[in-house]
Design an enzyme around this catalytic site. Structure first.
Site, PDB file in Angstrom:
ATOM      1  N   ASP A  83       0.809  -1.218   0.000  1.00  0.00           N
ATOM      2  CA  ASP A  83       0.000   0.000   0.000  1.00  0.00           C
ATOM      3  C   ASP A  83       0.844   1.271   0.000  1.00  0.00           C
ATOM      4  O   ASP A  83       2.058   1.230   0.231  1.00  0.00           O
ATOM      5  CB  ASP A  83      -0.962   0.008   1.201  1.00  0.00           C
ATOM      6  CG  ASP A  83      -0.354  -0.600   2.460  1.00  0.00           C
ATOM      7  OD1 ASP A  83       0.880  -0.532   2.602  1.00  0.00           O
ATOM      8  OD2 ASP A  83      -1.100  -1.147   3.283  1.00  0.00           O
ATOM      9  N   ASN A 131      -7.679  -3.067  13.996  1.00  0.00           N
ATOM     10  CA  ASN A 131      -9.077  -3.358  13.628  1.00  0.00           C
ATOM     11  C   ASN A 131      -9.178  -4.595  12.730  1.00  0.00           C
ATOM     12  O   ASN A 131     -10.216  -4.861  12.143  1.00  0.00           O
ATOM     13  CB  ASN A 131      -9.699  -2.143  12.937  1.00  0.00           C
ATOM     14  CG  ASN A 131      -9.001  -1.797  11.626  1.00  0.00           C
ATOM     15  OD1 ASN A 131      -8.068  -2.487  11.215  1.00  0.00           O
ATOM     16  ND2 ASN A 131      -9.454  -0.742  10.968  1.00  0.00           N
ATOM     17  N   HIS A 177      -7.351  -5.122   9.950  1.00  0.00           N
ATOM     18  CA  HIS A 177      -7.058  -4.918   8.522  1.00  0.00           C
ATOM     19  C   HIS A 177      -5.742  -5.584   8.116  1.00  0.00           C
ATOM     20  O   HIS A 177      -4.849  -5.784   8.934  1.00  0.00           O
ATOM     21  CB  HIS A 177      -7.088  -3.423   8.137  1.00  0.00           C
ATOM     22  CG  HIS A 177      -5.940  -2.587   8.606  1.00  0.00           C
ATOM     23  ND1 HIS A 177      -6.043  -1.240   8.860  1.00  0.00           N
ATOM     24  CD2 HIS A 177      -4.624  -2.872   8.850  1.00  0.00           C
ATOM     25  CE1 HIS A 177      -4.873  -0.757   9.213  1.00  0.00           C
ATOM     26  NE2 HIS A 177      -3.996  -1.721   9.225  1.00  0.00           N
ATOM     27  N   GLU A 188      -9.915  -2.372   5.115  1.00  0.00           N
ATOM     28  CA  GLU A 188     -10.532  -2.080   6.404  1.00  0.00           C
ATOM     29  C   GLU A 188     -11.781  -2.946   6.617  1.00  0.00           C
ATOM     30  O   GLU A 188     -12.300  -3.544   5.662  1.00  0.00           O
ATOM     31  CB  GLU A 188     -10.906  -0.590   6.447  1.00  0.00           C
ATOM     32  CG  GLU A 188      -9.741   0.367   6.184  1.00  0.00           C
ATOM     33  CD  GLU A 188      -8.814   0.543   7.388  1.00  0.00           C
ATOM     34  OE1 GLU A 188      -8.629  -0.400   8.181  1.00  0.00           O
ATOM     35  OE2 GLU A 188      -8.229   1.645   7.510  1.00  0.00           O
TER      36      GLU A 188
END
Ligand code: F6R
Length: 237
Positions: free
Chosen positions: A67, A136, A138, A143
């Site tokens: 990313d 979370n 990810h 996400e």
């Protein structure tokens, strides 16, 4: 999933470095999938040491990062291109032109994302994908709520992700709101995946990832469906 609990970050990073070393040794043109963030920093230090000592070579390797922030140039110290150059590429014998990171400044994001997928495909399959785990759940910047069939694309970052990453920026307002990320489908095509999970604060989410139901609310849970995943962690499971 093979789950290996290590005594500390150094041990988990050393084990990850061994797996990277195996791939570099076994494949004629090794393709590595790489991550940024705090977790792989020690792994990259060990890879640099091993390369300098002549134990491993990246001469024939190529890499694809997961990313990049939208809006940051590669010269920005918070960009993932800058991170990778500083923490790994500038110190090993990889050919810079074979290191790939999505272009966060592209004028045509759709074309840039498509191009990234095509570059991965033309290089062949990613042989070994290194992943970190978000608080979370990810992986990459996929996400909660992500599409498991998703490919490289622009995504909105969760507020929790921006808060978690604000530590690298002067203020949370400087943290980009969007990123380009490889999708879950792109990640799942890697032959082998190594998920690194460091620190007790990730204990709860890691338990969901490995023991919970496979759900897009916990994106990394999809790894339960991959045939060759190693989880290296110092979390007390
Ligand atoms: C980074 C990435 C992210 C991180 C994750 C964990 O390229 O794709 O998914 O791996 O946010 O970050 P750290 O390691 O900083 O806790």
């Amino acid at each position: 999933m093979e789950i290996i609990v290590c005594k500390d970050n150094n041990e988990l990073s050393s084990k990850a470095a061994e797996l990277v070393g195996d791939t570099l040794y076994q494949k004629e043109n090794p393709i590595l999938g790489l991550a940024t963030g705090s977790t792989p920093e020690r792994l990259y230090e060990i890879l640099i040491e091993n390369n300098k000592q002549g134990d491993i070579t990246f001469e024939h390797a190529a890499s694809f990062n997961l990313d990049e922030y939208v809006g940051l140039a590669g010269t920005d110290p918070n960009s993932y291109r800058y991170f990778m150059d500083e923490h790994l590429f500038n110190h090993i014998d990889i050919k810079k032109e074979r290191t790939h990171i999505p272009d966060g400044l592209s004028k045509d994001m759709e074309a840039a994302c498509k191009n990234y997928e095509e570059q991965i495909k033309s290089a062949g399959q990613v042989d070994l994908q290194i992943l970190g785990l978000g608080l979370n759940g990810h992986i990459g910047f996929n996400e909660p709520g992500t599409d498991f069939a998703g490919r490289t694309r622009v995504v909105e970052l969760d507020e929790t992700t921006r808060e978690a990453n604000a530590r690298f920026f002067d203020s949370i307002d400087d943290v980009p709101t969007q990123a380009i990320t490889m999708g879950i489908a792109s990640i799942m095509e890697a032959e082998q995946i190594v998920l690194l999970v460091q620190g007790e604060k990730k204990a709860a989410i890691l338990k969901e990832v490995i023991n919970g139901e496979v759900t897009n609310q916990v994106p990394a849970s999809v790894l339960q469906r991959h045939p060759n995943v190693t989880v290296l962690t110092d979390v007390n499971l």
